[in-house]
Scaffold this motif. Structure first.
Motif, mmCIF file in Angstrom:
data_model
loop_
_atom_site.group_PDB
_atom_site.id
_atom_site.type_symbol
_atom_site.label_atom_id
_atom_site.label_comp_id
_atom_site.label_asym_id
_atom_site.label_seq_id
_atom_site.Cartn_x
_atom_site.Cartn_y
_atom_site.Cartn_z
ATOM 1 N N VAL A 1 -26.216 44.700 -17.851
ATOM 2 C CA VAL A 1 -25.450 45.551 -16.775
ATOM 3 C C VAL A 1 -24.145 44.927 -16.580
ATOM 4 N N ALA A 2 -24.299 43.563 -16.396
ATOM 5 C CA ALA A 2 -23.130 42.827 -16.174
ATOM 6 C C ALA A 2 -23.486 41.039 -16.276
ATOM 7 N N ALA A 3 -22.662 40.306 -16.810
ATOM 8 C CA ALA A 3 -22.840 38.958 -16.785
ATOM 9 C C ALA A 3 -21.668 38.033 -16.357
ATOM 10 N N ILE A 4 -21.792 36.753 -16.244
ATOM 11 C CA ILE A 4 -20.569 36.008 -15.684
ATOM 12 C C ILE A 4 -20.923 34.587 -16.067
ATOM 13 N N ILE A 5 -20.020 34.063 -16.906
ATOM 14 C CA ILE A 5 -20.321 32.494 -16.950
ATOM 15 C C ILE A 5 -19.308 31.625 -15.985
ATOM 16 N N ARG A 6 -19.901 30.354 -16.133
ATOM 17 C CA ARG A 6 -19.600 29.345 -15.045
ATOM 18 C C ARG A 6 -17.967 29.544 -15.028
ATOM 19 N N SER A 7 -17.095 29.671 -15.768
ATOM 20 C CA SER A 7 -15.588 29.803 -15.974
ATOM 21 C C SER A 7 -15.109 31.007 -15.087
ATOM 22 N N GLY A 8 -16.087 31.868 -14.839
ATOM 23 C CA GLY A 8 -15.855 33.124 -14.212
ATOM 24 C C GLY A 8 -15.396 34.280 -15.023
ATOM 25 N N THR B 1 -16.327 37.509 -17.050
ATOM 26 C CA THR B 1 -17.161 38.498 -16.692
ATOM 27 C C THR B 1 -17.376 39.529 -18.040
ATOM 28 N N ASN B 2 -18.440 40.016 -18.050
ATOM 29 C CA ASN B 2 -18.595 41.100 -19.279
ATOM 30 C C ASN B 2 -19.329 42.319 -18.427
ATOM 31 N N TYR B 3 -19.145 43.447 -18.523
ATOM 32 C CA TYR B 3 -19.616 44.662 -18.146
ATOM 33 C C TYR B 3 -20.116 45.648 -19.239
ATOM 34 N N ALA B 4 -20.995 46.336 -18.946
ATOM 35 C CA ALA B 4 -21.654 47.362 -19.686
ATOM 36 C C ALA B 4 -20.476 48.573 -19.494
ATOM 37 N N ASP B 5 -20.378 49.439 -20.380
ATOM 38 C CA ASP B 5 -19.415 50.577 -20.177
ATOM 39 C C ASP B 5 -19.947 51.113 -19.178
ATOM 40 N N SER B 6 -21.224 51.624 -19.018
ATOM 41 C CA SER B 6 -21.606 52.182 -17.835
ATOM 42 C C SER B 6 -21.492 51.675 -16.405
ATOM 43 N N ALA B 7 -21.206 50.308 -16.509
ATOM 44 C CA ALA B 7 -20.949 49.510 -15.071
ATOM 45 C C ALA B 7 -19.285 49.571 -14.675
ATOM 46 N N LYS B 8 -18.603 49.559 -15.613
ATOM 47 C CA LYS B 8 -17.116 49.242 -15.646
ATOM 48 C C LYS B 8 -16.665 50.215 -14.552
ATOM 49 N N GLY B 9 -15.719 49.581 -14.033
ATOM 50 C CA GLY B 9 -15.043 50.394 -12.655
ATOM 51 C C GLY B 9 -15.962 50.608 -11.615
ATOM 52 N N ARG B 10 -17.253 50.574 -11.469
ATOM 53 C CA ARG B 10 -18.156 50.529 -10.590
ATOM 54 C C ARG B 10 -18.972 49.386 -9.921
ATOM 55 N N PHE B 11 -19.079 48.732 -10.690
ATOM 56 C CA PHE B 11 -20.176 47.362 -10.448
ATOM 57 C C PHE B 11 -19.032 45.935 -10.575
ATOM 58 N N THR B 12 -19.342 45.207 -9.725
ATOM 59 C CA THR B 12 -18.588 43.711 -9.701
ATOM 60 C C THR B 12 -19.507 42.682 -9.693
ATOM 61 N N ILE B 13 -19.529 41.908 -10.609
ATOM 62 C CA ILE B 13 -20.485 40.907 -10.592
ATOM 63 C C ILE B 13 -19.843 39.517 -9.999
ATOM 64 N N SER B 14 -20.202 38.517 -9.316
ATOM 65 C CA SER B 14 -19.789 37.241 -8.976
ATOM 66 C C SER B 14 -20.717 36.372 -8.613
ATOM 67 N N ARG B 15 -20.230 35.117 -8.440
ATOM 68 C CA ARG B 15 -21.187 34.116 -8.233
ATOM 69 C C ARG B 15 -20.579 33.250 -7.285
ATOM 70 N N ASP B 16 -21.543 32.582 -6.558
ATOM 71 C CA ASP B 16 -21.213 31.600 -5.547
ATOM 72 C C ASP B 16 -21.813 30.268 -5.924
ATOM 73 N N ASN B 17 -21.257 29.387 -6.368
ATOM 74 C CA ASN B 17 -21.970 28.308 -6.729
ATOM 75 C C ASN B 17 -22.370 27.249 -5.639
ATOM 76 N N ALA B 18 -21.543 27.306 -4.519
ATOM 77 C CA ALA B 18 -21.996 26.493 -3.546
ATOM 78 C C ALA B 18 -23.552 27.170 -2.858
ATOM 79 N N LYS B 19 -23.749 28.496 -2.983
ATOM 80 C CA LYS B 19 -24.952 28.808 -2.380
ATOM 81 C C LYS B 19 -25.894 29.172 -3.700
ATOM 82 N N ASN B 20 -25.590 28.836 -4.968
ATOM 83 C CA ASN B 20 -26.603 28.997 -5.726
ATOM 84 C C ASN B 20 -26.750 30.521 -6.037
ATOM 85 N N THR B 21 -25.875 31.455 -5.822
ATOM 86 C CA THR B 21 -26.282 32.823 -5.782
ATOM 87 C C THR B 21 -25.214 33.501 -6.846
#
Length: 116
Positions: A48-55, A57-77
């Motif tokens: 669906v979506a992926a994110i690397i440590r640099s920030g 991101t990569n999205y499946a076509d079906s997710a683009k424009g609707r889904f957003t992936i993010s990471r909070d390294n301080a919260k390990n989430t």
């Protein structure tokens, strides 16, 4: 050993929103890539979506424009904000983490059901 625990799934009407969370049992600096995959009944698991440590991101076509992936390294989430949900988004959503050495870990998944 890294454990990934997903949460935030549920039942939502079409057009609604959900935010999935994936909490890692280790500090996410040891994990380079994190991603969300989904598997619908009778179908293969798909990215669906992926994110690397640099920030980056990569999205499946079906997710683009609707889904957003993010990471909070301080919260390990890592999060997946899903908007404008469609019935075809119904699936079990899995969190995946990959360490710098290439070892991958999977959570047990959280179910998302979108009603029409």
């Amino acid at each position: 050993q890294v454990q990934l625990v997903e949460s935030g799934g549920g039942l939502v009407q079409a057009g609604g929103s959900l935010r999935l969370s994936c909490a890692a049992s280790t500090r996410t600096f040891s994990i380079n890539a994190m991603g969300w995959y989904r598997q619908a009944p009778g179908k293969q698991r798909e990215l669906v979506a992926a994110i690397i440590r640099s920030g980056r991101t990569n999205y499946a076509d079906s997710a683009k424009g609707r889904f957003t992936i993010s990471r909070d390294n301080a919260k390990n989430t890592v999060y997946l904000q899903m908007n404008s949900l469609k019935p075809e988004d119904t699936a079990r959503y899995y969190c995946r983490g990959e360490t710098w050495s290439g070892t991958e870990y999977w959570g047990k998944g959280t179910m998302v059901t979108v009603s029409s």
